[in-house]
Design a protein around this motif. Structure first.
Motif, PDB file in Angstrom:
ATOM      1  N   GLU A 145       0.822  -1.205   0.000  1.00 59.50           N
ATOM      2  CA  GLU A 145       0.000   0.000   0.000  1.00 59.50           C
ATOM      3  C   GLU A 145       0.861   1.261   0.000  1.00 59.50           C
ATOM      4  OE1 GLU A 145      -3.415   2.182   2.779  1.00 59.50           O
ATOM      5  OE2 GLU A 145      -3.052   0.019   2.961  1.00 59.50           O
ATOM      6  N   LYS A 146       1.935   1.270   0.777  1.00 56.99           N
ATOM      7  CA  LYS A 146       2.795   2.455   0.825  1.00 56.99           C
ATOM      8  C   LYS A 146       3.406   2.742  -0.539  1.00 56.99           C
ATOM      9  CE  LYS A 146       6.750   4.485   3.240  1.00 56.99           C
ATOM     10  NZ  LYS A 146       7.798   4.264   4.289  1.00 56.99           N
ATOM     11  N   THR A 147       3.877   1.688  -1.219  1.00 54.21           N
ATOM     12  CA  THR A 147       4.457   1.866  -2.558  1.00 54.21           C
ATOM     13  C   THR A 147       3.426   2.409  -3.524  1.00 54.21           C
ATOM     14  OG1 THR A 147       6.053   0.074  -2.208  1.00 54.21           O
ATOM     15  CG2 THR A 147       5.548   0.662  -4.491  1.00 54.21           C
ATOM     16  N   LEU A 148       2.212   1.865  -3.472  1.00 51.03           N
ATOM     17  CA  LEU A 148       1.161   2.311  -4.387  1.00 51.03           C
ATOM     18  C   LEU A 148       0.818   3.774  -4.154  1.00 51.03           C
ATOM     19  CD1 LEU A 148      -0.887   1.259  -6.570  1.00 51.03           C
ATOM     20  CD2 LEU A 148      -2.523   1.022  -4.686  1.00 51.03           C
ATOM     21  N   VAL A 149       0.661   4.175  -2.908  1.00 48.26           N
ATOM     22  CA  VAL A 149       0.302   5.558  -2.592  1.00 48.26           C
ATOM     23  C   VAL A 149       1.425   6.512  -2.977  1.00 48.26           C
ATOM     24  CG1 VAL A 149      -0.156   7.154  -0.689  1.00 48.26           C
ATOM     25  CG2 VAL A 149      -1.355   4.968  -0.799  1.00 48.26           C
ATOM     26  N   ASN A 150       2.670   6.143  -2.674  1.00 45.55           N
ATOM     27  CA  ASN A 150       3.798   7.014  -3.040  1.00 45.55           C
ATOM     28  C   ASN A 150       3.884   7.203  -4.546  1.00 45.55           C
ATOM     29  OD1 ASN A 150       4.528   7.348  -0.381  1.00 45.55           O
ATOM     30  ND2 ASN A 150       6.157   5.824  -0.416  1.00 45.55           N
ATOM     31  N   MET A 151       3.687   6.116  -5.295  1.00 49.32           N
ATOM     32  CA  MET A 151       3.702   6.215  -6.750  1.00 49.32           C
ATOM     33  C   MET A 151       2.581   7.125  -7.244  1.00 49.32           C
ATOM     34  SD  MET A 151       5.964   4.689  -8.676  1.00 49.32           S
ATOM     35  CE  MET A 151       7.224   3.418  -8.681  1.00 49.32           C
ATOM     36  N   ALA A 152       1.406   6.966  -6.680  1.00 44.66           N
ATOM     37  CA  ALA A 152       0.258   7.771  -7.109  1.00 44.66           C
ATOM     38  C   ALA A 152       0.509   9.250  -6.833  1.00 44.66           C
ATOM     39  CB  ALA A 152      -0.999   7.299  -6.393  1.00 44.66           C
ATOM     40  N   GLU A 153       1.043   9.571  -5.662  1.00 47.57           N
ATOM     41  CA  GLU A 153       1.290  10.967  -5.304  1.00 47.57           C
ATOM     42  C   GLU A 153       2.361  11.584  -6.201  1.00 47.57           C
ATOM     43  OE1 GLU A 153       0.114  10.821  -0.548  1.00 47.57           O
ATOM     44  OE2 GLU A 153       2.207  10.607  -1.170  1.00 47.57           O
ATOM     45  N   ASP A 154       3.431  10.818  -6.477  1.00 50.97           N
ATOM     46  CA  ASP A 154       4.491  11.351  -7.337  1.00 50.97           C
ATOM     47  C   ASP A 154       4.012  11.508  -8.778  1.00 50.97           C
ATOM     48  OD1 ASP A 154       6.191  11.495  -5.205  1.00 50.97           O
ATOM     49  OD2 ASP A 154       7.384   9.737  -5.745  1.00 50.97           O
ATOM     50  N   LEU A 155       3.221  10.569  -9.264  1.00 53.78           N
ATOM     51  CA  LEU A 155       2.705  10.683 -10.625  1.00 53.78           C
ATOM     52  C   LEU A 155       1.782  11.886 -10.770  1.00 53.78           C
ATOM     53  CD1 LEU A 155       2.028   6.946 -11.459  1.00 53.78           C
ATOM     54  CD2 LEU A 155       3.411   8.497 -12.853  1.00 53.78           C
ATOM     55  N   GLU A 156       0.933  12.119  -9.785  1.00 54.48           N
ATOM     56  CA  GLU A 156       0.039  13.274  -9.868  1.00 54.48           C
ATOM     57  C   GLU A 156       0.834  14.572  -9.802  1.00 54.48           C
ATOM     58  OE1 GLU A 156      -3.313  15.099 -10.776  1.00 54.48           O
ATOM     59  OE2 GLU A 156      -3.132  12.920 -10.627  1.00 54.48           O
ATOM     60  N   ALA A 157       1.881  14.598  -8.967  1.00 51.93           N
ATOM     61  CA  ALA A 157       2.741  15.779  -8.927  1.00 51.93           C
ATOM     62  C   ALA A 157       3.437  15.989 -10.268  1.00 51.93           C
ATOM     63  CB  ALA A 157       3.775  15.632  -7.809  1.00 51.93           C
ATOM     64  N   PHE A 158       3.841  14.898 -10.909  1.00 52.53           N
ATOM     65  CA  PHE A 158       4.494  14.997 -12.214  1.00 52.53           C
ATOM     66  C   PHE A 158       3.520  15.516 -13.267  1.00 52.53           C
ATOM     67  CE2 PHE A 158       6.005  12.985 -16.223  1.00 52.53           C
ATOM     68  CZ  PHE A 158       7.238  13.618 -16.305  1.00 52.53           C
ATOM     69  N   ALA A 159       2.283  15.022 -13.248  1.00 56.63           N
ATOM     70  CA  ALA A 159       1.267  15.517 -14.193  1.00 56.63           C
ATOM     71  C   ALA A 159       1.026  17.010 -13.982  1.00 56.63           C
ATOM     72  CB  ALA A 159      -0.028  14.735 -14.020  1.00 56.63           C
ATOM     73  N   SER A 160       0.997  17.449 -12.725  1.00 56.35           N
ATOM     74  CA  SER A 160       0.820  18.872 -12.433  1.00 56.35           C
ATOM     75  C   SER A 160       1.999  19.688 -12.958  1.00 56.35           C
ATOM     76  CB  SER A 160       0.679  19.083 -10.922  1.00 56.35           C
ATOM     77  OG  SER A 160      -0.493  18.465 -10.427  1.00 56.35           O
ATOM     78  N   LEU A 161       3.197  19.137 -12.840  1.00 60.84           N
ATOM     79  CA  LEU A 161       4.390  19.813 -13.360  1.00 60.84           C
ATOM     80  C   LEU A 161       4.287  19.994 -14.871  1.00 60.84           C
ATOM     81  CD1 LEU A 161       7.360  20.837 -12.951  1.00 60.84           C
ATOM     82  CD2 LEU A 161       8.064  18.471 -13.410  1.00 60.84           C
ATOM     83  N   LEU A 162       3.932  18.940 -15.597  1.00 68.16           N
ATOM     84  CA  LEU A 162       3.811  19.042 -17.049  1.00 68.16           C
ATOM     85  C   LEU A 162       2.730  20.035 -17.453  1.00 68.16           C
ATOM     86  CD1 LEU A 162       4.206  15.356 -18.309  1.00 68.16           C
ATOM     87  CD2 LEU A 162       5.919  17.166 -18.258  1.00 68.16           C
ATOM     88  N   ARG A 163       1.603  20.006 -16.762  1.00 72.16           N
ATOM     89  CA  ARG A 163       0.542  20.959 -17.088  1.00 72.16           C
ATOM     90  C   ARG A 163       1.011  22.391 -16.868  1.00 72.16           C
ATOM     91  NH1 ARG A 163      -2.968  16.947 -14.680  1.00 72.16           N
ATOM     92  NH2 ARG A 163      -2.801  17.995 -12.664  1.00 72.16           N
ATOM     93  N   SER A 164       1.728  22.621 -15.783  1.00 69.41           N
ATOM     94  CA  SER A 164       2.217  23.967 -15.470  1.00 69.41           C
ATOM     95  C   SER A 164       3.214  24.457 -16.519  1.00 69.41           C
ATOM     96  CB  SER A 164       2.854  23.974 -14.084  1.00 69.41           C
ATOM     97  OG  SER A 164       3.451  25.223 -13.799  1.00 69.41           O
ATOM     98  N   LEU A 165       4.166  23.596 -16.885  1.00 64.53           N
ATOM     99  CA  LEU A 165       5.216  24.004 -17.823  1.00 64.53           C
ATOM    100  C   LEU A 165       4.689  24.174 -19.247  1.00 64.53           C
ATOM    101  CD1 LEU A 165       8.197  21.779 -16.614  1.00 64.53           C
ATOM    102  CD2 LEU A 165       7.897  24.229 -16.271  1.00 64.53           C
ATOM    103  N   HIS A 166       3.603  23.488 -19.588  1.00 68.74           N
ATOM    104  CA  HIS A 166       3.077  23.556 -20.948  1.00 68.74           C
ATOM    105  C   HIS A 166       1.808  24.386 -21.056  1.00 68.74           C
ATOM    106  CE1 HIS A 166       5.733  19.996 -21.091  1.00 68.74           C
ATOM    107  NE2 HIS A 166       5.918  20.340 -22.347  1.00 68.74           N
ATOM    108  N   GLY A 167       1.431  25.048 -19.982  1.00 70.01           N
ATOM    109  CA  GLY A 167       0.280  25.947 -20.034  1.00 70.01           C
ATOM    110  C   GLY A 167      -1.034  25.242 -20.252  1.00 70.01           C
ATOM    111  N   VAL A 168      -1.169  24.027 -19.730  1.00 70.79           N
ATOM    112  CA  VAL A 168      -2.414  23.266 -19.868  1.00 70.79           C
ATOM    113  C   VAL A 168      -3.301  23.565 -18.670  1.00 70.79           C
ATOM    114  CG1 VAL A 168      -3.422  20.953 -19.932  1.00 70.79           C
ATOM    115  CG2 VAL A 168      -1.334  21.449 -21.221  1.00 70.79           C
ATOM    116  N   ASP A 169      -4.550  23.848 -18.932  1.00 70.51           N
ATOM    117  CA  ASP A 169      -5.515  24.147 -17.880  1.00 70.51           C
ATOM    118  C   ASP A 169      -5.593  22.983 -16.904  1.00 70.51           C
ATOM    119  OD1 ASP A 169      -7.621  24.871 -16.290  1.00 70.51           O
ATOM    120  OD2 ASP A 169      -9.077  25.105 -17.908  1.00 70.51           O
TER     121      ASP A 169
END
Length: 504
Positions: free
Chosen positions: A49-73
């Motif tokens: 469970e810890k691995t799954l949650v950590n992966m999910a949190e990092d992936l969502e942070a990464f998606a937010s990073l890409l949206r921010s850098l590429h000007g995606v709403d």
């Protein structure tokens, strides 16, 4: 009597009755599979469970990073990307048996589904990088599709996969596992790197391609002037320019000097440090899947990718045997229905699907699969084809009432109209264009939309529709089909001068 249980279904149920007691008891047990979801991802993991949650949190942070850098709403609606995490590399073969031992994971974008599978092998950091790489491809195809040069497609994903999330900052491009290779190997001449596709050559050729593409991308993105030239370069290549001939001007250095410049650049390797995107204050909810997931979750994904003819009988037998352990279980019945529909007993498939719809009339996957089954019947029963197609559209219509933005429903409905005398009318064109817009990663959606556009003499739009496919290093055999469609559209469109003269 569409929703009634047929005699044949009753007979099958009676035949498996001796297994029902043990099967039901097993179905009530939990599997080793856990599930959690974020706005951008739906993660399934046979991991802790810890691995799954950590992966999910990092992936969502990464998606937010890409949206921010590429000007995606940040509010842009997207279907969460399903990701399947398994502990060992051999587990991947349950989804794609042909994978070689050095492959740690893969991303699939096909008519059946868009998803990724990753084997962690105890190395969560490496697994995180692979997921960042594959999600970058997914993100760019969704938000900035174009006919990029193959080296830039992979170099860009390699650049962003190096993201490391600290408490307050994100480090980007600070280091990469490719450095060790670049320091110890003989480099391939860049004119060969820039003009090739990623999935060609032997293992060393591919290692050189990825490593040198990463470093060149890093170099071009580290300076505002170079980044502006890279943007112009990418646009020129997308419009048909030569990715090799255009590079010296974009890089500001000749091919003769490019390796020397990049080796010197690699010594310093200036990375970027950006504010970490804010995370959701809501804790993630983790659920455990039923026992059927252990036996069938990965096989269900294998079916969605398509199965080579020689492997179908064995897979169908395996799924029938395993599904029988879980009577009444949704995953078991949907997996067997998919296998029976494509490779076995289509009547049995439809009985299973109608049962799922009786249980839940809003089950979009069951509605779509049943509509597709009717379309397959129309192909094999020409005398009753129109009736079968009408039935297919009825099921699709029920699906639309639940999910009007389901790309696969839209695509299936669109191609179900191919036999119409006026195909494609305005509505069908719009339906296929919407399917492509919702899931631009799927090459077949683009090809179907381009075909409809050509039939309506919209040649420029058709050519632009398939351009991202034939340059995509991951497109596989559909790259050739996209190239054919592109050439057809270009050949049939009228030159601008001719059109202007005809308008006078």
């Amino acid at each position: 009597m569409r929703n009634s249980i047929s005699r044949r279904t009753f007979a099958i149920s009676a035949a498996v009755a001796p297994l029902a007691v043990s099967g039901l008891a097993r179905a009530q047990e939990a599997s080793d599979w856990l599930h959690t979801s974020t706005p951008s991802f739906s993660l399934y993991g046979r991991v802790g469970e810890k691995t799954l949650v950590n992966m999910a949190e990092d992936l969502e942070a990464f998606a937010s990073l890409l949206r921010s850098l590429h000007g995606v709403d940040a509010q842009a609606e997207e279907r969460p990307l399903p990701i399947y995490l398994v502990p060992r590399q051999p587990d991947l073969k349950r989804v794609q048996p042909s994978l070689t031992a050095n492959i740690a994971g893969f991303y699939n974008a096909s008519v059946g589904d868009i998803f990724a599978v990753l084997a962690l092998e105890g190395d969560t950091e490496r697994g995180r990088q692979v997921l960042f790489h594959e999600y970058t491809h997914h993100f760019m195809k969704q938000h900035a599709p174009a006919a990029y040069a193959s080296w830039l497609v992979e170099g860009y994903a390699e650049y962003f996969m190096t993201a490391r999330f600290k408490p307050d900052v994100v480090e980007l491009g600070v280091t990469s596992p490719r450095i060790a290779w670049l320091r110890g190997a003989v480099w391939t001449p860049f004119d060969q790197i820039l003009g090739r596709r990623a999935r060609t050559g032997d293992r060393m050729d591919m290692a050189a391609f990825y490593a040198q593409s990463w470093l060149l991308t890093h170099y071009m993105m580290s300076d505002p002037a170079r980044l502006a030239r890279l943007t112009r370069y990418a646009d020129a290549v997308a419009k048909g320019g030569d990715p090799v001939a255009l590079m010296p001007e974009a890089a500001g250095v000749s091919f003769k000097d490019l390796e020397r410049v990049l080796r010197q650049y690699m010594l310093a390797l200036p990375g970027r440090r950006l504010p970490r995107p804010p995370s959701s204050a809501q804790p993630l909810t983790v659920t455990r899947l039923p026992a059927s997931a252990d036996d069938l979750l990965l096989e269900n994904q294998r079916l969605k990718m398509g199965v080579p003819r020689a492997e179908r009988p064995a897979l169908l037998a395996l799924i029938r045997e395993r599904a029988a352990r879980y009577p009444g279980d949704r995953l078991a019945e949907m997996t067997q229905a998919r296998a029976e529909n494509d490779y076995g007993d289509r009547d049995k498939a439809q009985a299973l699907l109608k049962h799922r719809i009786e249980v839940d009339p809003r089950d979009v996957e069951a509605l779509q699969t049943l509509g597709w089954s009717c379309m397959l019947q129309a192909r094999t029963d020409p005398a009753n084809a129109q009736q079968r197609l009408r039935e297919a559209r009825e099921w699709f219509g029920k699906g639309f009432a639940v999910d009007a933005n389901n790309a696969l429903l839209l695509y299936d409905y669109g191609i179900s109209r191919r036999g119409d005398a006026n195909y494609p009318n305005d509505n069908t064109v719009n339906v296929l264009l919407k399917a492509q817009a919702l899931a631009p990663q799927v090459a077949q959606f683009r090809i179907a939309a381009a075909d409809a556009l050509v039939r309506r003499d919209r040649f420029d739009e058709a050519a632009a529709m398939v351009e991202p496919v034939f340059n995509d290093p991951h497109a596989g055999p559909q790259a050739a089909e996209a190239r054919r469609r592109f050439d057809e559209a270009v050949a049939r469109r009228k030159p601008a001068a001719t059109s202007e003269e005809g308008d006078k």
